[in-house]
Design an enzyme around this catalytic site. Structure first.
Site, PDB file in Angstrom:
ATOM      1  N   LYS A  59       0.933  -1.301   0.270  1.00 37.03           N
ATOM      2  CA  LYS A  59      -0.063   0.535   0.189  1.00 37.03           C
ATOM      3  C   LYS A  59       0.917   1.428   0.164  1.00 37.03           C
ATOM      4  O   LYS A  59       1.283   1.771   1.172  1.00 37.03           O
ATOM      5  CB  LYS A  59      -0.290   0.341   1.016  1.00 37.03           C
ATOM      6  CG  LYS A  59      -2.127   1.136   1.287  1.00 37.03           C
ATOM      7  CD  LYS A  59      -2.694   1.374   2.166  1.00 37.03           C
ATOM      8  CE  LYS A  59      -1.422   2.787   3.205  1.00 37.03           C
ATOM      9  NZ  LYS A  59      -1.480   4.206   2.278  1.00 37.03           N
ATOM     10  N   GLU A  75       9.936   0.869  10.686  1.00 35.07           N
ATOM     11  CA  GLU A  75      11.274   2.595  10.953  1.00 35.07           C
ATOM     12  C   GLU A  75      10.373   3.160  10.571  1.00 35.07           C
ATOM     13  O   GLU A  75       9.723   4.216   9.898  1.00 35.07           O
ATOM     14  CB  GLU A  75      11.953   1.783   8.767  1.00 35.07           C
ATOM     15  CG  GLU A  75      13.114   2.660   9.101  1.00 35.07           C
ATOM     16  CD  GLU A  75      14.165   2.550   9.897  1.00 35.07           C
ATOM     17  OE1 GLU A  75      14.266   3.157  10.902  1.00 35.07           O
ATOM     18  OE2 GLU A  75      14.393   0.731   9.365  1.00 35.07           O
ATOM     19  N   CYS A 101      13.653  10.986   7.460  1.00 31.43           N
ATOM     20  CA  CYS A 101      13.345  11.023   8.536  1.00 31.43           C
ATOM     21  C   CYS A 101      14.851  11.107   8.931  1.00 31.43           C
ATOM     22  O   CYS A 101      14.835  10.879  10.583  1.00 31.43           O
ATOM     23  CB  CYS A 101      12.695   9.027   8.825  1.00 31.43           C
ATOM     24  SG  CYS A 101      13.697   7.824   8.051  1.00 31.43           S
ATOM     25  N   GLU A 124       9.843  15.329  16.058  1.00 37.59           N
ATOM     26  CA  GLU A 124       9.987  15.432  15.129  1.00 37.59           C
ATOM     27  C   GLU A 124       9.101  16.488  13.903  1.00 37.59           C
ATOM     28  O   GLU A 124       7.897  16.322  13.862  1.00 37.59           O
ATOM     29  CB  GLU A 124       9.843  13.525  14.147  1.00 37.59           C
ATOM     30  CG  GLU A 124      10.242  13.667  12.612  1.00 37.59           C
ATOM     31  CD  GLU A 124       9.846  12.386  11.843  1.00 37.59           C
ATOM     32  OE1 GLU A 124       9.688  11.864  12.141  1.00 37.59           O
ATOM     33  OE2 GLU A 124      11.327  11.808  11.233  1.00 37.59           O
TER      34      GLU A 124
HETATM   35  C1  UN1 Z   1      14.227   8.508   4.883  1.00 36.94           C
HETATM   36  O1  UN1 Z   1      14.360   9.365   5.423  1.00 36.94           O
HETATM   37  O2  UN1 Z   1      13.678   7.066   5.610  1.00 36.94           O
HETATM   38  O3  UN1 Z   1      19.495   8.089   4.475  1.00 36.94           O
HETATM   39  C2  UN1 Z   1      14.915   7.157   4.132  1.00 36.94           C
HETATM   40  C3  UN1 Z   1      18.811   8.716   4.265  1.00 36.94           C
HETATM   41  C4  UN1 Z   1      18.304   7.898   2.408  1.00 36.94           C
HETATM   42  C5  UN1 Z   1      17.254   7.133   3.020  1.00 36.94           C
HETATM   43  C6  UN1 Z   1      16.515   7.773   3.331  1.00 36.94           C
HETATM   44  N1  UN1 Z   1      18.881   6.633   1.314  1.00 36.94           N
HETATM   45  O4  UN1 Z   1      18.908   9.812   3.639  1.00 36.94           O
END
Ligand code: UN1
Length: 512
Positions: free
Chosen positions: A191, A266, A300, A401
């Site tokens: 999804k 995650e 993230c 965040e």
């Molecule tokens: C994310 O922000 O969800 O390390 C992943 C990084 C990328 C992946 C980020 N390769 O910034």
């Protein structure tokens, strides 16, 4: 194998292509059972309709899971190296399609072309890595404690896996999940985020064109509020992988636990970058700007807290702000633009709300803080790169965040103080330290409580063959990327072969 329906289905991206995308279930493009759809607009220009997608419900999810379950019976028996060859072929095809898919992604997600090319590249890298895994997937062969007995452990697929993916890496993150899952012999129902379904379709279309058989990959588009529960609660789903917010992760984790599903979460981050007095300041400035404002701060792993030692604090903050002000904001399709829009109106409102929160907490707004809505910005969700200085580590802007272009600069006394600030947070995804002192670098590598630490590089930019994930509220201990993904998408089976022709009792027939 791929059916004609699949390969001749309408593709998006140019004026002649259909704008309507159906669900992809059992190798067929199908409408949602309810017939409902939703529109997806370009966040840089909402007059640009990227596509019309199915607003699916439980029946669509059930059909996809049923198809995946049927396909699993055959797919699990295809030798892993053969499965991996298809993924390798998909990598080659993605290279050819990279520019087209990057442009689609910039239109649906807003991040600049350089970054969307990187996002497709991340899927290519993952495909090559996982294709290689098809000929490894090693398990231990080990001596038995008994004579004439053989012992080994093999990896087995789980069955139907469900993936719930975010909008910030619309192809890379689906690839982190789908590719290891299918190389290991699982089948999938994904999804995609409602803001970015197109890139998932582009990825799955390529895998299907490369030869992934019908039913192995299924896409059901729509809203998490409607699709989350039927996906998570279905007894035939054996694993769930979510990249999303910590709040959603808590719901997914507890729901999955009830039926003992494997669950990989995650989640959020509030990633610190420490700049010590001896750092190469120019390098730290480059890193802090890229980490803070790349992807409009919507990673993230974004560098959302910069913790600077007092000796260089003034100079760093001044120069950081001067450079943040020069970043060019706009539509990511324009190659000269540095930073695109927020993904949608709600995210923009959240970002602007945090500016108010920061102000009311007494942080010093050093630049930005406003929405941009004149001229070319009129139809998009744009805001200025925003920097707060003199931030107290306890303030909400330094703890929560934000997922936008809002960076907090926090003064600190020394490395120990910086690490204490860095760790005093609910999350633990990425972290960074700028210094020329190898001793202090190694202390930070040991003591920063995070899943990732960079030395002399910002908090973003993970490579696909290393474990990706975090500690504390960032996840539940699993890792994506590299071998961690193979661990998640397989289950160990220990196999003993006794060729002694007599009953041998473990722990008992020791001969002593
Ligand atoms: C994310 O922000 O969800 O390390 C992943 C990084 C990328 C992946 C980020 N390769 O910034």
């Amino acid at each position: 194998m791929a059916t004609d329906t699949v390969t001749s289905a309408p593709i998006l991206g140019s004026a002649t292509r259909s704008k309507i995308l159906k669900n992809f279930i059992d190798g067929e493009w199908v409408e949602s059972v309810s017939g409902e759809t939703f529109e997806n607009q370009n966040p840089a220009d909402t007059r640009d309709l990227v596509g019309i997608f199915q607003k699916s419900g439980k029946q669509d999810i059930d059909a996809a899971i049923e198809a995946a379950k049927r396909a699993f019976a055959k797919w699990r028996l295809v030798p892993a190296p053969r499965r991996a060859e298809i993924v390798y072929r998909a990598a080659e095809m993605l290279i050819e399609r990279k520019e087209e898919y990057a442009r689609d992604m910039t239109r649906e997600m807003g991040k600049i072309l350089k970054e969307t090319r990187g996002d497709v590249q991340e899927a290519i890298d993952t495909a090559y890595y996982m294709a290689g895994e098809g000929r490894r997937m090693f398990g231990p062969t080990t001596p038995s404690e008994l004579p004439n007995k053989f012992a080994m452990a093999i990896r087995q697929p789980l069955g139907v896996c469900a993936m719930i993916t975010p909008w910030n890496f619309p192809m890379a993150i689906p690839s982190w999940k789908l590719l290891p899952a299918i190389v290991c012999g699982n089948t999938c129902v994904i999804k995609p985020a409602q803001d970015t379904p197109l890139s998932t379709f582009n990825l799955v279309r390529t895998l299907t064109d490369a030869g992934v058989p019908r039913g192995v990959l299924n896409i059901v588009s729509g809203f998490g509020s409607r699709l989350g529960a039927p996906l998570m609660e279905h007894p035939d789903v054996r694993a769930i992988s979510l990249t999303g917010s910590t709040d959603v992760g808590r719901i997914v984790g507890t729901t999955a636990a009830k039926s003992f599903k494997h669950c990989s979460l995650e989640l959020g981050g509030k990633n610190p970058m420490i700049v010590l007095d001896d750092a190469n300041l120019e390098l730290a400035l480059d890193g802090g700007l890229w980490g803070g404002f790349g992807t409009t701060g919507q990673r993230c792993t974004a560098t959302s807290r910069i913790i600077v030692q007092k000796g260089v604090y003034g100079e760093f903050a001044h120069r950081y702000v001067e450079r943040a002000k020069t970043l060019k904001i706009g539509n990511g399709l324009d190659e000269s633009v540095d930073m695109g829009p927020a993904i949608n109106e709600a995210q923009l409102k959240t970002d602007l709300n945090y500016v108010e929160i920061g102000r009311s907490e007494g942080a010093k707004l050093l630049c930005g803080g406003h929405r941009l809505e004149q001229g070319e910005f009129k139809y998009g969700w744009f805001m200025e790169p925003t920097v707060f200085g003199d931030v107290d580590p306890k303030m909400r802007i330094a703890q929560e965040e934000i997922f936008g272009p809002v960076v907090s600069i926090i003064p600190c006394d020394n490395l120990e103080h910086a690490i204490q600030i860095a760790n005093d947070i609910e999350y633990g995804l990425s972290s960074a330290l700028y210094t020329k002192d190898v001793n202090r670098a190694f202390k930070a590598m040991r003591d920063l409580h995070a899943g990732i630490t960079y030395i002399n590089a910002p908090t973003i930019g993970a490579e696909v063959h290393l474990p990706f994930g975090g500690v504390k509220a960032t996840g539940n201990g699993h890792r994506e990327g590299g071998i961690g993904a193979i661990d998640f998408y397989t289950e160990w089976k220990s196999v003993y072969v006794d060729y002694s022709d007599k009953l041998q009792k473990a722990q008992i027939d020791r001969g002593d």
